[in-house]
Motif scaffolding. Structure first.
Motif, mmCIF file in Angstrom:
data_model
loop_
_atom_site.group_PDB
_atom_site.id
_atom_site.type_symbol
_atom_site.label_atom_id
_atom_site.label_comp_id
_atom_site.label_asym_id
_atom_site.label_seq_id
_atom_site.Cartn_x
_atom_site.Cartn_y
_atom_site.Cartn_z
ATOM 1 N N CYS A 1 0.802 -1.221 0.000
ATOM 2 C CA CYS A 1 0.000 0.000 0.000
ATOM 3 C C CYS A 1 0.840 1.278 0.000
ATOM 4 O O CYS A 1 0.389 2.316 -0.481
ATOM 5 C CB CYS A 1 -0.938 0.000 1.211
ATOM 6 N N GLY A 2 2.032 1.245 0.545
ATOM 7 C CA GLY A 2 2.855 2.446 0.603
ATOM 8 C C GLY A 2 3.554 2.778 -0.705
ATOM 9 O O GLY A 2 4.238 3.796 -0.807
ATOM 10 N N LEU A 3 3.390 1.942 -1.712
ATOM 11 C CA LEU A 3 4.077 2.121 -2.995
ATOM 12 C C LEU A 3 3.243 3.048 -3.886
ATOM 13 O O LEU A 3 2.213 2.640 -4.440
ATOM 14 C CB LEU A 3 4.264 0.764 -3.672
ATOM 15 N N HIS A 4 3.679 4.312 -4.023
ATOM 16 C CA HIS A 4 2.872 5.272 -4.786
ATOM 17 C C HIS A 4 3.778 6.374 -5.356
ATOM 18 O O HIS A 4 4.600 6.934 -4.622
ATOM 19 C CB HIS A 4 1.802 5.890 -3.879
ATOM 20 N N PRO A 5 3.635 6.650 -6.666
ATOM 21 C CA PRO A 5 2.851 5.890 -7.656
ATOM 22 C C PRO A 5 3.486 4.518 -7.894
ATOM 23 O O PRO A 5 4.721 4.416 -7.991
ATOM 24 C CB PRO A 5 2.893 6.766 -8.900
ATOM 25 N N ALA A 6 2.675 3.514 -7.994
ATOM 26 C CA ALA A 6 3.130 2.122 -7.890
ATOM 27 C C ALA A 6 4.200 1.737 -8.911
ATOM 28 O O ALA A 6 5.297 1.295 -8.539
ATOM 29 C CB ALA A 6 1.929 1.185 -8.004
ATOM 30 N N ASN A 7 3.906 1.894 -10.192
ATOM 31 C CA ASN A 7 4.840 1.429 -11.215
ATOM 32 C C ASN A 7 6.152 2.212 -11.204
ATOM 33 O O ASN A 7 7.236 1.643 -11.360
ATOM 34 C CB ASN A 7 4.192 1.511 -12.597
ATOM 35 N N GLU A 8 6.064 3.528 -10.998
ATOM 36 C CA GLU A 8 7.269 4.357 -10.968
ATOM 37 C C GLU A 8 8.137 4.011 -9.760
ATOM 38 O O GLU A 8 9.374 3.918 -9.855
ATOM 39 C CB GLU A 8 6.892 5.838 -10.940
ATOM 40 N N GLU B 1 7.708 -9.804 -2.463
ATOM 41 C CA GLU B 1 6.368 -10.034 -1.928
ATOM 42 C C GLU B 1 5.562 -8.743 -2.081
ATOM 43 O O GLU B 1 5.941 -7.698 -1.556
ATOM 44 C CB GLU B 1 6.454 -10.440 -0.451
ATOM 45 N N ILE B 2 4.450 -8.833 -2.810
ATOM 46 C CA ILE B 2 3.584 -7.675 -3.049
ATOM 47 C C ILE B 2 2.258 -7.928 -2.343
ATOM 48 O O ILE B 2 1.515 -8.843 -2.714
ATOM 49 C CB ILE B 2 3.369 -7.442 -4.553
ATOM 50 N N VAL B 3 1.954 -7.134 -1.319
ATOM 51 C CA VAL B 3 0.791 -7.373 -0.458
ATOM 52 C C VAL B 3 -0.066 -6.110 -0.394
ATOM 53 O O VAL B 3 0.413 -5.047 0.004
ATOM 54 C CB VAL B 3 1.215 -7.788 0.969
ATOM 55 N N TYR B 4 -1.334 -6.244 -0.768
ATOM 56 C CA TYR B 4 -2.266 -5.118 -0.703
ATOM 57 C C TYR B 4 -3.419 -5.395 0.264
ATOM 58 O O TYR B 4 -4.545 -4.946 0.034
ATOM 59 C CB TYR B 4 -2.810 -4.797 -2.095
ATOM 60 N N SER B 5 -3.147 -6.102 1.325
ATOM 61 C CA SER B 5 -4.155 -6.343 2.357
ATOM 62 C C SER B 5 -4.544 -5.010 3.006
ATOM 63 O O SER B 5 -3.680 -4.229 3.398
ATOM 64 C CB SER B 5 -3.595 -7.297 3.415
ATOM 65 N N LYS C 1 -3.328 4.010 -6.553
ATOM 66 C CA LYS C 1 -3.554 2.888 -7.456
ATOM 67 C C LYS C 1 -2.650 1.704 -7.112
ATOM 68 O O LYS C 1 -1.482 1.869 -6.773
ATOM 69 C CB LYS C 1 -3.292 3.322 -8.896
ATOM 70 N N GLN C 2 -3.228 0.516 -7.210
ATOM 71 C CA GLN C 2 -2.442 -0.702 -6.979
ATOM 72 C C GLN C 2 -1.484 -0.954 -8.145
ATOM 73 O O GLN C 2 -1.655 -0.436 -9.245
ATOM 74 C CB GLN C 2 -3.368 -1.921 -6.840
#
Length: 471
Positions: free
Chosen positions: A50-57, A73-77, A85-86
């Motif tokens: 969740c802390g990855l923003h903007p995700a792809n960049e 490990e990619i977790v969006y719980s 955006k995920q």
């Protein structure tokens, strides 16, 4: 940081290598440029979400920094739209292009990743482990594309992948004969009978976990061809761990054919599996002499349909326990439980069957849950259990203080757990107080045991009381 700059490269590498927590490594990297560079080379594991923003960049930046990542490990719980955006299919493309060393990938609650994204992973030639937990946009086509591209895949976990219905990927993985660890849990469209598609792949499998959603079952009809394939399936010679939950076991077909083919089996877990018979367990015991751990959670007789209740051949009895005890001389852990609603008058297992393990096997861990047939006489018999170190009693309502008084006489007992036991009080624990017998005592939700009563009964004591379960 002049001190760090003066140290030999090998020593700095060793220092950084001993820092395991990501937060600590991040702090060290910010403190010194030299440690920052070492961390770039050393970092092999990354957990993002969740802390990855903007995700792809942000992912691109991380992959450029850590070129030797092996485990991601990619977790969006707990994700909500306001968190940004995920990661999507483009994110998996970035991983496949910028992480040449990727070996292990876990995707949890990644709702925007589809089969297209999994298709990008087919170029990850070193990928050996893929774990998917609630990825609702992924289907069997995506799993197949990974299976075709990643020839070294040995571990595959699918949990709540609700749209994975086609099982061509199982057949393909079976032909490769590389899969060692397969876990399928709550994937509604995959049935027990589909596992036969693994075919020759069963020979290499070391760990098999299959769990059906108890609240939803997609009933597949398997014809005579499928039944014949089960009977002809190759032996599971390498299988060391078998875990089945909420499965339907049909006589002489499906998973029942596996029981007599596991000569290397060490751990067996059967939880609420309807249809398992004494003859199934006997065949397994005769074949699996290396078995070290057995866990049985048996359906309550009153939770079964009436025809099942009448047909005693579909209930496990002491014959199963005796077969395990006499054919598996290495058994160290025995766990037996009944589902809620079991009545003492019709318990499948008696105290004689349970004690057969103690008489024959070097049992170190014994856990009983809702086993009404085990009483104070059984506790007295445990005094001869010379290997027993851990005893767990949960909802064993026939045990009283008289039974607990025998605990001090069990030679090597060091860990005791009591939970939801109505018949025991502080008096039963008095001989343990100040005796230095136990290393650890856990008492949970026993209404007649007080916090004062457990004080001094073990070197480490845990006490909790929530009596809501009584009402």
């Amino acid at each position: 940081m002049a001190l760090i700059d003066g140290l030999p490269d090998q020593l700095v590498w060793e220092i950084m290598g001993r820092i395991k927590k990501s937060a600590d490594r991040n702090s060290a990297s910010l403190a010194c440029k030299r440690l920052y560079e070492v961390d770039k080379e050393q970092r092999e594991w990354l957990r993002i979400g969740c802390g990855l923003h903007p995700a792809n960049e942000a992912l691109t930046s991380l992959c450029n920094r850590f070129r030797n990542l092996q485990m991601v490990e990619i977790v969006y719980s707990g994700w909500m739209s306001k968190l940004g955006k995920q990661l999507d299919d483009q994110g998996l493309r970035i991983l496949s292009e910028r992480c040449p060393c990727l070996v292990d990938l876990t995707l949890s609650y990644c709702t925007f990743i589809t089969d297209v994204g999994l298709g990008h992973l087919s170029s990850c030639s070193k990928l050996t482990t893929l774990k998917l937990n609630f990825t609702p946009s992924i289907t069997g086509c995506g799993i197949l594309s990974v299976s075709i591209g990643c020839k070294k895949l040995t571990t595959l976990h699918l949990i709540r992948c609700l749209n994975v219905s086609s099982v061509e990927w199982l057949e393909y993985l079976g032909k490769l004969e590389m899969l060692e660890d397969l876990s399928i849990k709550h994937c509604r469209a995959i049935g027990e009978g589909d596992l036969v598609k693994l075919g020759p792949g069963l020979r290499k499998l070391k760990r098999l976990q299959f769990e059906v959603d108890a609240n939803y079952r997609y009933m597949k009809v398997h014809d005579q061809i499928a039944t014949d394939r089960w009977k002809k399936c190759v032996p599971c010679d390498s299988l060391e761990e078998l875990s089945l939950v909420n499965c339907l076991i049909s006589p002489e077909r499906g998973l029942s054919c596996v029981f007599g083919r596991c000569k290397a089996l060490k751990r067996l877990h059967l939880d609420m599996c309807v249809g398992v018979r004494d003859c199934d367990i006997t065949r397994l015991a005769q074949r699996s002499s290396n078995l070290k751990s057995i866990s049985l959670r048996v359906p309550s007789d009153y939770s079964l349909p009436l025809p099942r209740l009448i047909n005693d051949s579909l209930r496990l009895t002491d014959e199963s326990l005796k077969a395990l005890a006499h054919n598996c001389p290495m058994l160290e852990s025995v766990k037996i439980s009944f589902s809620d609603g079991e009545f003492p008058c019709i318990s499948s297992f008696t105290m004689v069957g349970i004690l057969a393990f103690i008489e024959v096997c070097p049992v170190r861990v014994l856990a009983l849950d809702h086993v009404y047939s085990f009483n104070d006489l059984g506790m007295e018999a445990l005094c001869s259990a010379v290997y027993l170190e851990t005893l767990e009693l949960v909802r064993c309502q026939e045990i009283t203080d008289e039974g607990l008084l025998h605990l001090v006489h069990i030679p090597h007992l060091s860990v005791l757990r009591l939970s939801k036991c109505l018949g025991v009080t502080d008096d039963g624990l008095k001989p343990l107080v100040g005796s230095d017998k136990l290393e650890m005592l856990t008492v949970e939700d026993c209404p007649q045991i007080s916090e004062r009563g457990v004080h001094g009964a073990a070197k480490s004591v845990s006490f909790k009381q929530d009596l809501s379960w009584l009402y």
